[in-house]
Scaffold this motif. Structure first.
Motif, short mmCIF file in Angstrom:
data_model
loop_
_atom_site.label_atom_id
_atom_site.label_comp_id
_atom_site.label_asym_id
_atom_site.label_seq_id
_atom_site.Cartn_x
_atom_site.Cartn_y
_atom_site.Cartn_z
N LEU A 55 0.83 -1.20 0.00
CA LEU A 55 0.00 0.00 0.00
C LEU A 55 0.87 1.25 0.00
O LEU A 55 0.62 2.18 -0.76
CB LEU A 55 -0.94 0.00 1.20
CG LEU A 55 -1.90 1.18 1.31
CD1 LEU A 55 -2.79 1.29 0.08
CD2 LEU A 55 -2.73 1.05 2.57
N GLU A 56 1.89 1.28 0.84
CA GLU A 56 2.78 2.44 0.89
C GLU A 56 3.49 2.66 -0.45
O GLU A 56 3.62 3.80 -0.92
CB GLU A 56 3.80 2.29 2.02
CG GLU A 56 3.19 2.34 3.40
CD GLU A 56 2.39 3.60 3.67
OE1 GLU A 56 2.81 4.70 3.26
OE2 GLU A 56 1.32 3.51 4.30
N ARG A 57 3.92 1.59 -1.08
CA ARG A 57 4.57 1.69 -2.39
C ARG A 57 3.59 2.23 -3.43
O ARG A 57 3.93 3.12 -4.22
CB ARG A 57 5.12 0.32 -2.80
CG ARG A 57 5.89 0.34 -4.11
CD ARG A 57 6.50 -1.02 -4.46
NE ARG A 57 5.48 -2.07 -4.57
CZ ARG A 57 5.33 -3.09 -3.73
NH1 ARG A 57 6.14 -3.25 -2.71
NH2 ARG A 57 4.39 -3.99 -3.92
N ASP A 58 2.36 1.71 -3.42
CA ASP A 58 1.35 2.15 -4.37
C ASP A 58 0.96 3.61 -4.15
O ASP A 58 0.70 4.35 -5.09
CB ASP A 58 0.13 1.25 -4.32
CG ASP A 58 0.41 -0.15 -4.85
OD1 ASP A 58 1.48 -0.36 -5.48
OD2 ASP A 58 -0.44 -1.03 -4.64
N LEU A 59 0.91 4.04 -2.87
CA LEU A 59 0.62 5.44 -2.58
C LEU A 59 1.72 6.34 -3.13
O LEU A 59 1.45 7.38 -3.73
CB LEU A 59 0.48 5.65 -1.07
CG LEU A 59 -0.83 5.18 -0.45
CD1 LEU A 59 -0.72 5.20 1.08
CD2 LEU A 59 -1.99 6.03 -0.92
N GLY A 60 2.97 5.93 -2.93
CA GLY A 60 4.09 6.69 -3.46
C GLY A 60 4.00 6.81 -4.98
O GLY A 60 4.25 7.88 -5.55
N ASP A 61 3.63 5.71 -5.63
CA ASP A 61 3.48 5.74 -7.09
C ASP A 61 2.37 6.70 -7.51
O ASP A 61 2.50 7.44 -8.48
CB ASP A 61 3.16 4.33 -7.63
CG ASP A 61 4.34 3.39 -7.57
OD1 ASP A 61 5.49 3.86 -7.38
OD2 ASP A 61 4.12 2.18 -7.72
N LEU A 62 1.25 6.67 -6.77
CA LEU A 62 0.13 7.55 -7.10
C LEU A 62 0.53 9.02 -7.00
O LEU A 62 0.24 9.81 -7.89
CB LEU A 62 -1.06 7.27 -6.17
CG LEU A 62 -2.33 8.05 -6.48
CD1 LEU A 62 -2.99 7.52 -7.76
CD2 LEU A 62 -3.29 7.97 -5.32
N PHE A 63 1.24 9.38 -5.93
CA PHE A 63 1.65 10.77 -5.75
C PHE A 63 2.68 11.17 -6.80
O PHE A 63 2.68 12.30 -7.28
CB PHE A 63 2.18 11.00 -4.34
CG PHE A 63 1.15 10.73 -3.27
CD1 PHE A 63 -0.16 11.17 -3.41
CD2 PHE A 63 1.48 10.00 -2.14
CE1 PHE A 63 -1.11 10.91 -2.43
CE2 PHE A 63 0.54 9.74 -1.16
CZ PHE A 63 -0.76 10.20 -1.30
N ARG A 64 3.53 10.24 -7.22
CA ARG A 64 4.50 10.52 -8.28
C ARG A 64 3.77 10.77 -9.60
O ARG A 64 4.09 11.71 -10.33
CB ARG A 64 5.49 9.37 -8.43
CG ARG A 64 6.52 9.59 -9.54
CD ARG A 64 7.39 8.38 -9.78
NE ARG A 64 6.65 7.14 -10.00
CZ ARG A 64 6.00 6.83 -11.12
NH1 ARG A 64 5.98 7.66 -12.14
NH2 ARG A 64 5.35 5.68 -11.24
N LEU A 65 2.78 9.93 -9.88
CA LEU A 65 2.00 10.10 -11.12
C LEU A 65 1.30 11.45 -11.13
O LEU A 65 1.24 12.12 -12.16
CB LEU A 65 0.98 8.97 -11.27
CG LEU A 65 1.57 7.60 -11.58
CD1 LEU A 65 0.51 6.52 -11.40
CD2 LEU A 65 2.15 7.57 -12.98
#
Length: 117
Positions: A55-65
């Motif tokens: 979840l933390e990794r996916d959140l980081g990806d979302l904010f990067r996108l």
């Protein structure tokens, strides 16, 4: 209502289309149906386990996108990720996890994570 309008804007549709009061644009039906369902189930978590590291990794990806202004990718990932952060917040009840829910909404409102608008 500000957040819901921001989500509609991010999807490039009107508020009525997001809320299901008007037909969505062609090709967007499934994605909008999924997002509407997650938004309506805000107070009803699923029983699916939430993997904190993923979840933390996916959140980081979302904010990067979002930072890259890749709104198509943001809106594609938003429903599933929103459901998972809501599930985690319901499961823990911790203020930090509820702030995570606001952070996911912030990806479409234009507020930086930690300052949901």
């Amino acid at each position: 209502m500000v957040i819901i309008r921001a989500i509609a804007t991010a999807f490039g549709i009107g508020l009525d289309e997001l809320l299901g009061e008007a037909p969505p644009p062609s090709g967007e039906e499934d994605r909008l149906r999924e997002l509407r369902g997650v938004m309506r189930r805000f107070d009803h978590p699923t029983e699916a386990p939430v993997q904190a590291d993923r979840l933390e990794r996916d959140l980081g990806d979302l904010f990067r996108l979002r930072g890259d202004a890749d709104l198509a990718a943001v809106t594609q990932r938003l429903p599933g990720l929103l459901q998972r952060v809501q599930d985690r917040a319901h499961g823990s009840g911790l203020p930090g996890d509820w702030a995570g829910v606001a952070d996911v909404y912030s990806t479409v409102t234009g507020s930086p994570p930690g300052i949901a608008g």
